[in-house]
Design a protein around this motif. Structure first.
Motif, PDB file in Angstrom:
ATOM      1  N   LYS A  45     -24.236  -8.574  62.492  1.00 36.96           N
ATOM      2  CA  LYS A  45     -22.680  -8.911  62.424  1.00 36.96           C
ATOM      3  C   LYS A  45     -22.014  -7.909  61.276  1.00 36.96           C
ATOM      4  O   LYS A  45     -20.861  -7.570  61.828  1.00 36.96           O
ATOM      5  CB  LYS A  45     -22.870 -10.110  61.883  1.00 36.96           C
ATOM      6  CG  LYS A  45     -21.163 -10.882  62.902  1.00 36.96           C
ATOM      7  CD  LYS A  45     -21.448 -11.856  62.499  1.00 36.96           C
ATOM      8  CE  LYS A  45     -19.359 -12.063  62.982  1.00 36.96           C
ATOM      9  NZ  LYS A  45     -19.233 -13.296  63.466  1.00 36.96           N
ATOM     10  N   ALA A  46     -22.570  -7.697  60.353  1.00 41.36           N
ATOM     11  CA  ALA A  46     -22.012  -6.611  58.856  1.00 41.36           C
ATOM     12  C   ALA A  46     -22.106  -5.251  59.620  1.00 41.36           C
ATOM     13  O   ALA A  46     -21.213  -4.479  59.186  1.00 41.36           O
ATOM     14  CB  ALA A  46     -23.152  -6.721  57.394  1.00 41.36           C
ATOM     15  N   ALA A  47     -23.077  -4.725  60.080  1.00 41.88           N
ATOM     16  CA  ALA A  47     -23.582  -3.476  60.442  1.00 41.88           C
ATOM     17  C   ALA A  47     -21.934  -2.901  61.398  1.00 41.88           C
ATOM     18  O   ALA A  47     -21.393  -2.415  61.690  1.00 41.88           O
ATOM     19  CB  ALA A  47     -24.428  -3.089  60.317  1.00 41.88           C
ATOM     20  N   ILE A  48     -21.789  -3.708  62.647  1.00 49.00           N
ATOM     21  CA  ILE A  48     -21.141  -3.804  64.133  1.00 49.00           C
ATOM     22  C   ILE A  48     -19.825  -3.922  63.229  1.00 49.00           C
ATOM     23  O   ILE A  48     -18.625  -3.004  63.813  1.00 49.00           O
ATOM     24  CB  ILE A  48     -21.808  -4.735  64.860  1.00 49.00           C
ATOM     25  CG1 ILE A  48     -22.647  -4.572  65.466  1.00 49.00           C
ATOM     26  CG2 ILE A  48     -20.189  -5.111  65.656  1.00 49.00           C
ATOM     27  CD1 ILE A  48     -23.467  -5.581  65.918  1.00 49.00           C
ATOM     28  N   ALA A  49     -19.603  -5.229  62.729  1.00 51.10           N
ATOM     29  CA  ALA A  49     -17.858  -4.849  62.368  1.00 51.10           C
ATOM     30  C   ALA A  49     -17.398  -3.393  61.281  1.00 51.10           C
ATOM     31  O   ALA A  49     -16.452  -3.089  61.618  1.00 51.10           O
ATOM     32  CB  ALA A  49     -18.208  -6.590  61.168  1.00 51.10           C
ATOM     33  N   HIS A  50     -18.982  -2.854  60.412  1.00 45.70           N
ATOM     34  CA  HIS A  50     -18.124  -2.209  59.642  1.00 45.70           C
ATOM     35  C   HIS A  50     -18.408  -1.104  60.361  1.00 45.70           C
ATOM     36  O   HIS A  50     -16.849  -0.528  60.774  1.00 45.70           O
ATOM     37  CB  HIS A  50     -19.182  -1.470  59.467  1.00 45.70           C
ATOM     38  CG  HIS A  50     -19.296  -0.638  58.229  1.00 45.70           C
ATOM     39  ND1 HIS A  50     -19.244  -0.559  56.706  1.00 45.70           N
ATOM     40  CD2 HIS A  50     -18.832   0.594  58.704  1.00 45.70           C
ATOM     41  CE1 HIS A  50     -18.607   1.044  55.958  1.00 45.70           C
ATOM     42  NE2 HIS A  50     -18.686   1.644  56.773  1.00 45.70           N
ATOM     43  N   PHE A  51     -18.274  -1.172  62.089  1.00 47.76           N
ATOM     44  CA  PHE A  51     -18.799   0.105  62.326  1.00 47.76           C
ATOM     45  C   PHE A  51     -17.309  -0.034  63.113  1.00 47.76           C
ATOM     46  O   PHE A  51     -16.526   0.883  63.583  1.00 47.76           O
ATOM     47  CB  PHE A  51     -19.656   0.643  63.366  1.00 47.76           C
ATOM     48  CG  PHE A  51     -20.006   2.017  64.292  1.00 47.76           C
ATOM     49  CD1 PHE A  51     -20.369   2.795  64.488  1.00 47.76           C
ATOM     50  CD2 PHE A  51     -19.056   1.652  65.846  1.00 47.76           C
ATOM     51  CE1 PHE A  51     -19.997   4.243  65.561  1.00 47.76           C
ATOM     52  CE2 PHE A  51     -19.875   2.234  66.320  1.00 47.76           C
ATOM     53  CZ  PHE A  51     -19.627   3.357  66.124  1.00 47.76           C
ATOM     54  N   TRP A  52     -17.000  -1.322  63.926  1.00 48.55           N
ATOM     55  CA  TRP A  52     -15.860  -1.588  64.629  1.00 48.55           C
ATOM     56  C   TRP A  52     -14.858  -1.570  64.121  1.00 48.55           C
ATOM     57  O   TRP A  52     -13.481  -0.736  64.624  1.00 48.55           O
ATOM     58  CB  TRP A  52     -15.806  -2.881  64.805  1.00 48.55           C
ATOM     59  CG  TRP A  52     -15.520  -3.152  66.709  1.00 48.55           C
ATOM     60  CD1 TRP A  52     -14.393  -2.862  66.487  1.00 48.55           C
ATOM     61  CD2 TRP A  52     -14.940  -4.555  67.027  1.00 48.55           C
ATOM     62  NE1 TRP A  52     -13.736  -3.619  67.893  1.00 48.55           N
ATOM     63  CE2 TRP A  52     -14.761  -4.632  68.356  1.00 48.55           C
ATOM     64  CE3 TRP A  52     -16.014  -5.485  67.206  1.00 48.55           C
ATOM     65  CZ2 TRP A  52     -13.729  -4.979  68.920  1.00 48.55           C
ATOM     66  CZ3 TRP A  52     -15.671  -6.584  68.482  1.00 48.55           C
ATOM     67  CH2 TRP A  52     -15.270  -6.411  69.050  1.00 48.55           C
ATOM     68  N   PHE A  53     -14.229  -1.442  62.754  1.00 51.53           N
ATOM     69  CA  PHE A  53     -13.330  -1.624  62.189  1.00 51.53           C
ATOM     70  C   PHE A  53     -12.933  -0.332  62.179  1.00 51.53           C
ATOM     71  O   PHE A  53     -11.748   0.570  62.159  1.00 51.53           O
ATOM     72  CB  PHE A  53     -13.494  -2.161  60.869  1.00 51.53           C
ATOM     73  CG  PHE A  53     -12.309  -2.168  59.778  1.00 51.53           C
ATOM     74  CD1 PHE A  53     -11.116  -2.993  60.758  1.00 51.53           C
ATOM     75  CD2 PHE A  53     -12.066  -1.553  59.261  1.00 51.53           C
ATOM     76  CE1 PHE A  53      -9.814  -3.344  59.220  1.00 51.53           C
ATOM     77  CE2 PHE A  53     -10.896  -1.146  58.336  1.00 51.53           C
ATOM     78  CZ  PHE A  53      -9.485  -1.892  58.716  1.00 51.53           C
ATOM     79  N   VAL A  54     -13.915   0.444  61.621  1.00 52.21           N
ATOM     80  CA  VAL A  54     -13.383   1.883  60.940  1.00 52.21           C
ATOM     81  C   VAL A  54     -13.568   2.747  62.496  1.00 52.21           C
ATOM     82  O   VAL A  54     -12.416   3.843  62.251  1.00 52.21           O
ATOM     83  CB  VAL A  54     -14.168   2.843  60.202  1.00 52.21           C
ATOM     84  CG1 VAL A  54     -16.130   2.724  60.335  1.00 52.21           C
ATOM     85  CG2 VAL A  54     -14.295   4.277  59.322  1.00 52.21           C
ATOM     86  N   THR A  55     -14.305   2.398  63.958  1.00 55.09           N
ATOM     87  CA  THR A  55     -13.190   3.627  65.003  1.00 55.09           C
ATOM     88  C   THR A  55     -12.479   2.660  64.602  1.00 55.09           C
ATOM     89  O   THR A  55     -11.085   3.572  65.318  1.00 55.09           O
ATOM     90  CB  THR A  55     -15.119   2.740  66.023  1.00 55.09           C
ATOM     91  OG1 THR A  55     -16.198   3.422  65.456  1.00 55.09           O
ATOM     92  CG2 THR A  55     -14.245   3.053  67.048  1.00 55.09           C
ATOM     93  N   ILE A  56     -11.958   1.575  64.875  1.00 57.37           N
ATOM     94  CA  ILE A  56     -10.406   1.401  65.464  1.00 57.37           C
ATOM     95  C   ILE A  56      -9.320   1.464  64.342  1.00 57.37           C
ATOM     96  O   ILE A  56      -8.369   2.692  64.664  1.00 57.37           O
ATOM     97  CB  ILE A  56     -10.094  -0.340  65.136  1.00 57.37           C
ATOM     98  CG1 ILE A  56     -10.728  -1.179  66.091  1.00 57.37           C
ATOM     99  CG2 ILE A  56      -8.883  -0.658  65.653  1.00 57.37           C
ATOM    100  CD1 ILE A  56     -10.766  -2.602  65.659  1.00 57.37           C
ATOM    101  N   HIS A  57      -9.940   1.585  63.309  1.00 56.66           N
ATOM    102  CA  HIS A  57      -9.355   3.020  62.478  1.00 56.66           C
ATOM    103  C   HIS A  57      -7.716   2.779  62.066  1.00 56.66           C
ATOM    104  O   HIS A  57      -6.821   3.577  62.451  1.00 56.66           O
ATOM    105  CB  HIS A  57      -9.497   4.688  63.164  1.00 56.66           C
ATOM    106  CG  HIS A  57      -9.392   5.916  61.186  1.00 56.66           C
ATOM    107  ND1 HIS A  57     -10.215   5.801  60.701  1.00 56.66           N
ATOM    108  CD2 HIS A  57      -8.309   6.053  60.919  1.00 56.66           C
ATOM    109  CE1 HIS A  57      -9.953   6.301  59.664  1.00 56.66           C
ATOM    110  NE2 HIS A  57      -8.829   7.401  59.690  1.00 56.66           N
ATOM    111  N   PRO A  58      -7.125   0.954  62.426  1.00 55.50           N
ATOM    112  CA  PRO A  58      -5.875   1.054  61.954  1.00 55.50           C
ATOM    113  C   PRO A  58      -4.751   1.292  60.753  1.00 55.50           C
ATOM    114  O   PRO A  58      -3.647   1.437  61.150  1.00 55.50           O
ATOM    115  CB  PRO A  58      -6.079  -0.652  62.059  1.00 55.50           C
ATOM    116  CG  PRO A  58      -6.986  -0.294  61.078  1.00 55.50           C
ATOM    117  CD  PRO A  58      -8.209   0.102  61.285  1.00 55.50           C
TER     118      PRO A  58
END
Length: 209
Positions: A45-58
């Motif tokens: 979940k930590a790995a997915i959360a990191h990737f997801w947030f940086v991909t959204i790039h808000p």
């Protein structure tokens, strides 16, 4: 928002973030997933959360730092301990080039982030190994000073012994000793010979003077 590198007119687009109008919706999905107590391994979940947030790039800036903070937060929850000795953020910064390479590759791979997850786990393993070595050195250093607590040493000797335990690179010579402690080469040599006579340099051969 685009992630770009290179000189003007020779720019390379590494990643095209979602349009700003989509950010609120994307962040809503992300936060719902973060707060959902679904059965998923907390490290993954930590790995997915990191990737997801940086991909959204808000944000215009700071997305990487926030992503690393999110990672450390989830790993802290996974550890279920009040303290942590390792830092995933520090390890990611050490592996910055491969980090950006795997991000770019995974962000262009659709929904398959297997390579990212493998990289993340390898990075976490490296962080744990580094910390294990660091803690081992700290414990050895503490044991050394406990064993030699009654041995008389001057300030120069104490400074150099600590420096050796803290990872001094190369061989210690009287000239190096003198430059670091601001004394003559003769005084440095006497300091070294005194430590050898007191058997204060043999515990760790890699740190011997």
């Amino acid at each position: 928002m685009q992630v770009i590198s290179g000189a003007m007119e020779k720019e390379k687009i590494h990643y095209q973030a979602p349009d700003s109008s989509e950010i609120p919706y994307q962040m809503g999905l992300f936060l719902d997933w973060v707060n959902d107590n679904q059965e998923i391994d907390p490290v993954l979940k930590a790995a997915i959360a990191h990737f997801w947030f940086v991909t959204i790039h808000p944000f215009d800036d700071g997305n990487g730092r926030i992503s690393r903070t999110i990672t450390d937060l989830f790993l802290a929850r996974a550890d279920e301990m009040p303290y942590r000795f390792y830092s995933m953020s520090a390890e990611i910064r050490k592996q910055r080039k491969s980090y950006y390479d795997i991000l770019e590759k995974s962000q262009k791979s659709g929904l398959d982030i297997t390579d990212w997850l493998e990289w993340f786990l390898d990075c976490l393993k490296a962080a744990l190994i580094h910390t294990e070595k660091m803690v081992s050195t700290v414990l050895q250093k503490a044991a050394f000073w406990d064993k030699h607590r009654l041995v008389s040493m001057n300030e120069r000797q104490i400074k150099m012994v600590n420096l050796l335990w803290d990872g001094f690179n190369g061989k210690v010579t009287s000239s190096k000793w003198g430059k670091i402690t601001k004394c003559s080469a003769d005084t440095a040599l006497r300091d070294i010979q005194d430590l050898i006579a007191k058997k204060c340099t043999a515990e760790n051969k890699r740190r011997r003077t």
